[in-house]
Design a protein around this motif. Structure first.
Motif, PDB file in Angstrom:
ATOM      1  N   GLN A  17       0.833  -1.209   0.000  1.00 24.02           N
ATOM      2  CA  GLN A  17       0.000   0.000   0.000  1.00 24.02           C
ATOM      3  C   GLN A  17       0.864   1.253   0.000  1.00 24.02           C
ATOM      4  O   GLN A  17       0.576   2.227  -0.712  1.00 24.02           O
ATOM      5  N   LEU A  18       1.940   1.221   0.783  1.00 22.32           N
ATOM      6  CA  LEU A  18       2.833   2.388   0.813  1.00 22.32           C
ATOM      7  C   LEU A  18       3.516   2.587  -0.539  1.00 22.32           C
ATOM      8  O   LEU A  18       3.687   3.731  -0.995  1.00 22.32           O
ATOM      9  N   GLU A  19       3.909   1.497  -1.177  1.00 22.12           N
ATOM     10  CA  GLU A  19       4.561   1.604  -2.489  1.00 22.12           C
ATOM     11  C   GLU A  19       3.597   2.195  -3.522  1.00 22.12           C
ATOM     12  O   GLU A  19       3.977   3.029  -4.337  1.00 22.12           O
ATOM     13  N   LYS A  20       2.332   1.765  -3.474  1.00 24.84           N
ATOM     14  CA  LYS A  20       1.333   2.316  -4.392  1.00 24.84           C
ATOM     15  C   LYS A  20       1.127   3.801  -4.118  1.00 24.84           C
ATOM     16  O   LYS A  20       0.994   4.612  -5.037  1.00 24.84           O
ATOM     17  N   LEU A  21       1.116   4.137  -2.821  1.00 29.59           N
ATOM     18  CA  LEU A  21       0.931   5.532  -2.443  1.00 29.59           C
ATOM     19  C   LEU A  21       2.096   6.393  -2.941  1.00 29.59           C
ATOM     20  O   LEU A  21       1.897   7.500  -3.460  1.00 29.59           O
ATOM     21  N   ILE A  22       3.290   5.869  -2.813  1.00 33.52           N
ATOM     22  CA  ILE A  22       4.473   6.596  -3.303  1.00 33.52           C
ATOM     23  C   ILE A  22       4.391   6.762  -4.816  1.00 33.52           C
ATOM     24  O   ILE A  22       4.710   7.820  -5.365  1.00 33.52           O
ATOM     25  N   GLY A  23       3.925   5.711  -5.466  1.00 32.04           N
ATOM     26  CA  GLY A  23       3.769   5.793  -6.931  1.00 32.04           C
ATOM     27  C   GLY A  23       2.764   6.863  -7.327  1.00 32.04           C
ATOM     28  O   GLY A  23       2.980   7.599  -8.298  1.00 32.04           O
ATOM     29  N   LEU A  24       1.650   6.950  -6.597  1.00 29.89           N
ATOM     30  CA  LEU A  24       0.661   7.993  -6.893  1.00 29.89           C
ATOM     31  C   LEU A  24       1.230   9.391  -6.642  1.00 29.89           C
ATOM     32  O   LEU A  24       0.973  10.330  -7.402  1.00 29.89           O
ATOM     33  N   ARG A  25       1.999   9.516  -5.560  1.00 29.29           N
ATOM     34  CA  ARG A  25       2.604  10.825  -5.256  1.00 29.29           C
ATOM     35  C   ARG A  25       3.604  11.210  -6.344  1.00 29.29           C
ATOM     36  O   ARG A  25       3.621  12.344  -6.834  1.00 29.29           O
TER      37      ARG A  25
ATOM     38  N   ALA B 200       3.647  10.213  -9.374  1.00 31.99           N
ATOM     39  CA  ALA B 200       2.957  10.459 -10.639  1.00 31.99           C
ATOM     40  C   ALA B 200       2.227  11.803 -10.624  1.00 31.99           C
ATOM     41  O   ALA B 200       1.760  12.260 -11.659  1.00 31.99           O
ATOM     42  N   GLY B 201       2.117  12.408  -9.459  1.00 33.63           N
ATOM     43  CA  GLY B 201       1.470  13.709  -9.356  1.00 33.63           C
ATOM     44  C   GLY B 201      -0.017  13.601  -9.052  1.00 33.63           C
ATOM     45  O   GLY B 201      -0.717  14.621  -9.057  1.00 33.63           O
ATOM     46  N   ALA B 202      -0.520  12.384  -8.785  1.00 39.35           N
ATOM     47  CA  ALA B 202      -1.943  12.223  -8.493  1.00 39.35           C
ATOM     48  C   ALA B 202      -2.268  12.663  -7.069  1.00 39.35           C
ATOM     49  O   ALA B 202      -3.416  12.984  -6.780  1.00 39.35           O
ATOM     50  N   LEU B 203      -1.265  12.687  -6.216  1.00 40.73           N
ATOM     51  CA  LEU B 203      -1.459  13.100  -4.825  1.00 40.73           C
ATOM     52  C   LEU B 203      -0.512  14.239  -4.498  1.00 40.73           C
ATOM     53  O   LEU B 203       0.654  14.237  -4.900  1.00 40.73           O
ATOM     54  N   SER B 204      -0.991  15.209  -3.716  1.00 43.32           N
ATOM     55  CA  SER B 204      -0.111  16.256  -3.226  1.00 43.32           C
ATOM     56  C   SER B 204       0.670  15.696  -2.027  1.00 43.32           C
ATOM     57  O   SER B 204       0.356  14.617  -1.507  1.00 43.32           O
ATOM     58  N   GLU B 205       1.665  16.445  -1.602  1.00 41.51           N
ATOM     59  CA  GLU B 205       2.484  15.993  -0.458  1.00 41.51           C
ATOM     60  C   GLU B 205       1.630  15.889   0.806  1.00 41.51           C
ATOM     61  O   GLU B 205       1.786  14.951   1.595  1.00 41.51           O
ATOM     62  N   ALA B 206       0.690  16.790   0.997  1.00 40.61           N
ATOM     63  CA  ALA B 206      -0.176  16.754   2.183  1.00 40.61           C
ATOM     64  C   ALA B 206      -1.093  15.533   2.132  1.00 40.61           C
ATOM     65  O   ALA B 206      -1.297  14.846   3.144  1.00 40.61           O
ATOM     66  N   GLU B 207      -1.679  15.262   0.958  1.00 39.00           N
ATOM     67  CA  GLU B 207      -2.545  14.092   0.815  1.00 39.00           C
ATOM     68  C   GLU B 207      -1.753  12.807   1.047  1.00 39.00           C
ATOM     69  O   GLU B 207      -2.250  11.852   1.648  1.00 39.00           O
ATOM     70  N   PHE B 208      -0.531  12.798   0.549  1.00 40.09           N
ATOM     71  CA  PHE B 208       0.329  11.630   0.734  1.00 40.09           C
ATOM     72  C   PHE B 208       0.593  11.376   2.222  1.00 40.09           C
ATOM     73  O   PHE B 208       0.508  10.236   2.699  1.00 40.09           O
ATOM     74  N   GLU B 209       0.909  12.426   2.966  1.00 43.12           N
ATOM     75  CA  GLU B 209       1.208  12.283   4.396  1.00 43.12           C
ATOM     76  C   GLU B 209      -0.011  11.773   5.177  1.00 43.12           C
ATOM     77  O   GLU B 209       0.104  10.935   6.069  1.00 43.12           O
ATOM     78  N   VAL B 210      -1.213  12.278   4.840  1.00 41.39           N
ATOM     79  CA  VAL B 210      -2.437  11.842   5.526  1.00 41.39           C
ATOM     80  C   VAL B 210      -2.693  10.366   5.233  1.00 41.39           C
ATOM     81  O   VAL B 210      -2.976   9.569   6.138  1.00 41.39           O
ATOM     82  N   ALA B 211      -2.596   9.971   3.961  1.00 41.29           N
ATOM     83  CA  ALA B 211      -2.839   8.581   3.576  1.00 41.29           C
ATOM     84  C   ALA B 211      -1.788   7.653   4.197  1.00 41.29           C
ATOM     85  O   ALA B 211      -2.108   6.550   4.655  1.00 41.29           O
TER      86      ALA B 211
END
Length: 104
Positions: free
Chosen positions: A76-84, A86-97
């Protein structure tokens, strides 16, 4: 005749004494039996009361997280990093998730 009369009297006295002794023994045994029965009933009543008012058993312990959760969390963390990345998530959204994933 005096000898026979004496023997007869002795037999009557001995027979009466035996009958009285047996009766006393039976009465005493009956009393003890009643006392035993009352004590048994009292114990049964106390046990029923104790069971009725006993605290419920404690709940089973919470299941411990299985070792299989580790790789899933990592994925899940690897997918989240991939989304971040790729620009699909902002840094704040990434930290919350990421905090939600790490919290379980």
């Amino acid at each position: 005749m005096g000898l026979i009369r004496g023997m007869a009297r002795t037999a009557v006295v001995a027979g009466t004494a035996t009958a009285v002794s047996n009766r006393v023994s039976r009465r005493q045994a009956d009393r003890w039996s009643q006392q035993d029965q009352q004590q048994y009933e009292a114990q049964q009543y106390q046990q029923q009361q104790a069971q009725q008012y006993a605290a419920p058993p404690p709940p089973p312990p919470a299941p411990v997280a299985a070792a299989d959760d580790g790789p899933d969390m990592l994925e899940q963390l690897e997918k989240l990093i991939g989304l971040r990345d790729a620009g699909a998530l902002s840094e704040a959204e990434f930290e919350v998730a990421k905090a939600k994933i790490l919290a379980g």
